[in-house]
Design an enzyme around this catalytic site. Structure first.
Site, PDB file in Angstrom:
ATOM      1  N   ASP A 126      26.389  28.326   1.619  1.00 34.60           N
ATOM      2  CA  ASP A 126      25.395  27.671   2.472  1.00 34.60           C
ATOM      3  C   ASP A 126      24.124  28.498   2.589  1.00 34.60           C
ATOM      4  OD1 ASP A 126      26.957  29.585   3.907  1.00 34.60           O
ATOM      5  OD2 ASP A 126      26.200  28.784   5.796  1.00 34.60           O
ATOM      6  N   ASP A 157      19.691  34.849  -0.449  1.00 36.59           N
ATOM      7  CA  ASP A 157      20.735  34.757   0.587  1.00 36.59           C
ATOM      8  C   ASP A 157      21.545  33.484   0.413  1.00 36.59           C
ATOM      9  OD1 ASP A 157      22.253  35.305   2.821  1.00 36.59           O
ATOM     10  OD2 ASP A 157      20.734  34.639   4.235  1.00 36.59           O
ATOM     11  N   GLU A 214      28.803  30.489   6.341  1.00 36.70           N
ATOM     12  CA  GLU A 214      28.529  31.861   6.780  1.00 36.70           C
ATOM     13  C   GLU A 214      27.381  31.901   7.780  1.00 36.70           C
ATOM     14  OE1 GLU A 214      26.650  35.808   6.876  1.00 36.70           O
ATOM     15  OE2 GLU A 214      25.748  33.930   6.164  1.00 36.70           O
ATOM     16  N   HIS A 264      16.079  34.054   5.001  1.00 34.68           N
ATOM     17  CA  HIS A 264      15.708  33.210   6.141  1.00 34.68           C
ATOM     18  C   HIS A 264      14.198  33.047   6.279  1.00 34.68           C
ATOM     19  CE1 HIS A 264      19.748  34.081   8.446  1.00 34.68           C
ATOM     20  NE2 HIS A 264      19.913  33.980   7.131  1.00 34.68           N
TER      21      HIS A 264
END
Length: 427
Positions: free
Chosen positions: A126, A153, A187, A400
């Site tokens: 994810d 990520d 996660e 992010h």
């Protein structure tokens, strides 16, 4: 979706129970034959293969739905199907289990002899949401970087794992121990995927998690423990506040009572890698409208805990600071909620074979002595019930963000480090 040779890739895989701890305690030095094998495969690491897999995965939305219901484009199923197919084509025995509807954990195994140690390469499927991100699922390459949501990520780590599997397949290597590739759901929110694996397997003797660490070898990280502090009052019209009791004002006293908590934590014994625990007030809510004295307020706090910290002691810390407020205000009442976050710390010995292998590989590749470090964030590692170290391409500064990227060269180096661990531990 059907794998090659007609194998249904959603068949639940069968795995051995967790191996004994004794199996993970020895790192066999490579003999000349395995040195030659590693060098030959390392020279064949393909930036083109890694880049292709990474771009294809970025283009598959796997945005975590967070607190919402999973739906197409906001879940892991589509990328899970892709990853299963790639693993199958690379000769791995594959399987999956749902952690929640539409949110699978996926597995691929290159089997070795059962009486030898096993190694897991694990990563989450994810990504965080994409609000405000311009074309997050249109991967592009520029100046030696791959851009797009999930690039560092952590789809880069997942692509590196596939490259390791490709190299082993091409070299027709027979492993003494089993290699397991694992793609995990959720996660970025409540970690239901890794918790499911911790209950049902697969388990391994040791594990690498390719979270973006700038290739630092991180066998430890703090845990995350969070909960709500709630204060209460008496609601009245705001034109007669003296007849009410203001829950927000009471929460202000709570904030003040905790204002030097970090200073106290800094006086406690540090962890050799993680340092000291920390406290942070994160979210506050109270009141419904300005013309009413609020009768309720809540503050969500974030407490980063060391491997030696007990969550019960954290709650006692808070209570000891809040209890004296009752002496100042006889009507003061507070409540501590159940945990909103409860992610354990990770603490693998620096002497663990997988840690030493990665450190040795990093030293050889960089030409500089490398030491173990702590990973700044929390990860799936402690939930897996397999001793795990964090080490992966990319930097948390890009994770992010609204301009996420990973360096291609870091992906190549990460693959070589993972390959070295496979040869050290399994060949």
């Amino acid at each position: 979706m059907i794998c090659s040779a007609g194998q249904n890739i959603f068949k639940t895989a069968q795995y051995a129970q967790h191996p004994s701890a004794a199996q993970s305690g020895v790192l066999h030095l490579m003999n000349q034959q395995t040195v030659d094998l590693y060098r030959a495969m390392s020279a064949q690491v393909s930036a083109d293969s890694i880049t292709r897999w990474l771009k294809e995965m970025i283009a598959i939305p796997s945005e975590n739905p967070m607190a919402d219901e999973a739906r197409p484009g906001h879940r892991e199923q589509e990328i899970g199907e892709y990853y299963l197919e790639q693993m199958c084509q690379l000769g791995l025995t594959v399987g999956s289990r749902e952690a929640a509807p539409g949110r699978p954990n996926v597995f691929g195994t290159r089997a070795g002899r059962k009486d030898h140690p096993s190694l897991m390469l694990c990563g989450h499927l994810d990504t965080v949401p994409t609000e405000g991100y311009d074309e997050p699922y249109v991967p592009h390459e520029k100046d030696g970087r791959i851009y797009g949501r999930g690039s560092c990520d952590m789809k880069a780590g997942l692509a590196c794992y596939l490259e390791v599997a490709r190299l082993l397949q091409n070299a027709e290597v027979t492993l003494s121990g089993s290699l397991i590739l694992c793609g995990v759901a959720d996660e970025e929110w409540q970690m239901i995927g890794s918790r499911e694996i911790g209950r049902n397997g697969p388990f391994a003797d040791q594990c690498i998690i390719g979270e973006p660490s700038d290739l630092a070898v991180c066998p430890a990280h703090k845990g995350q423990y969070g909960f709500f502090i709630r204060t209460f009052g008496k609601a009245v019209h705001s034109s007669i506040p003296e007849q009410g009791e203001n829950a927000i004002e009471r929460m202000a006293r709570v904030v003040n009572a905790l204002s030097d908590y970090n200073e106290e934590l800094a006086t406690r014994d540090p962890h050799p890698l993680c340092g000291h625990g920390t406290y942070s007030p994160g979210v506050i809510r109270g009141g419904d409208l300005a013309s009413a004295v609020p009768d309720f307020c809540e503050l969500e706090i974030d407490r980063r805990i060391l491997p030696s910290d007990l969550t019960g002691d954290v709650r006692k810390d808070i209570a000891q600071r809040l209890e004296p407020l009752k002496n100042q205000d006889p009507g003061f009442r507070y409540e501590l909620s159940d945990p909103s976050w409860d992610i354990p710390a990770n603490d693998l010995s620096v002497e663990a074979p997988v840690v030493q292998s990665l450190l040795n590989a990093s030293t050889e590749l960089s030409g500089q002595p490398e030491t173990a470090r702590s990973f700044p964030g929390a990860t799936d590692a402690p939930n897996l019930k397999t001793p795990a170290v964090v080490c992966g391409p990319g930097a948390l500064a890009q994770a992010h963000s609204l301009n996420e990227f990973v360096e291609i060269e870091q992906c190549v180096r990460a693959t070589k480090m993972y390959l070295r661990a496979v040869v050290d531990l399994l060949a």
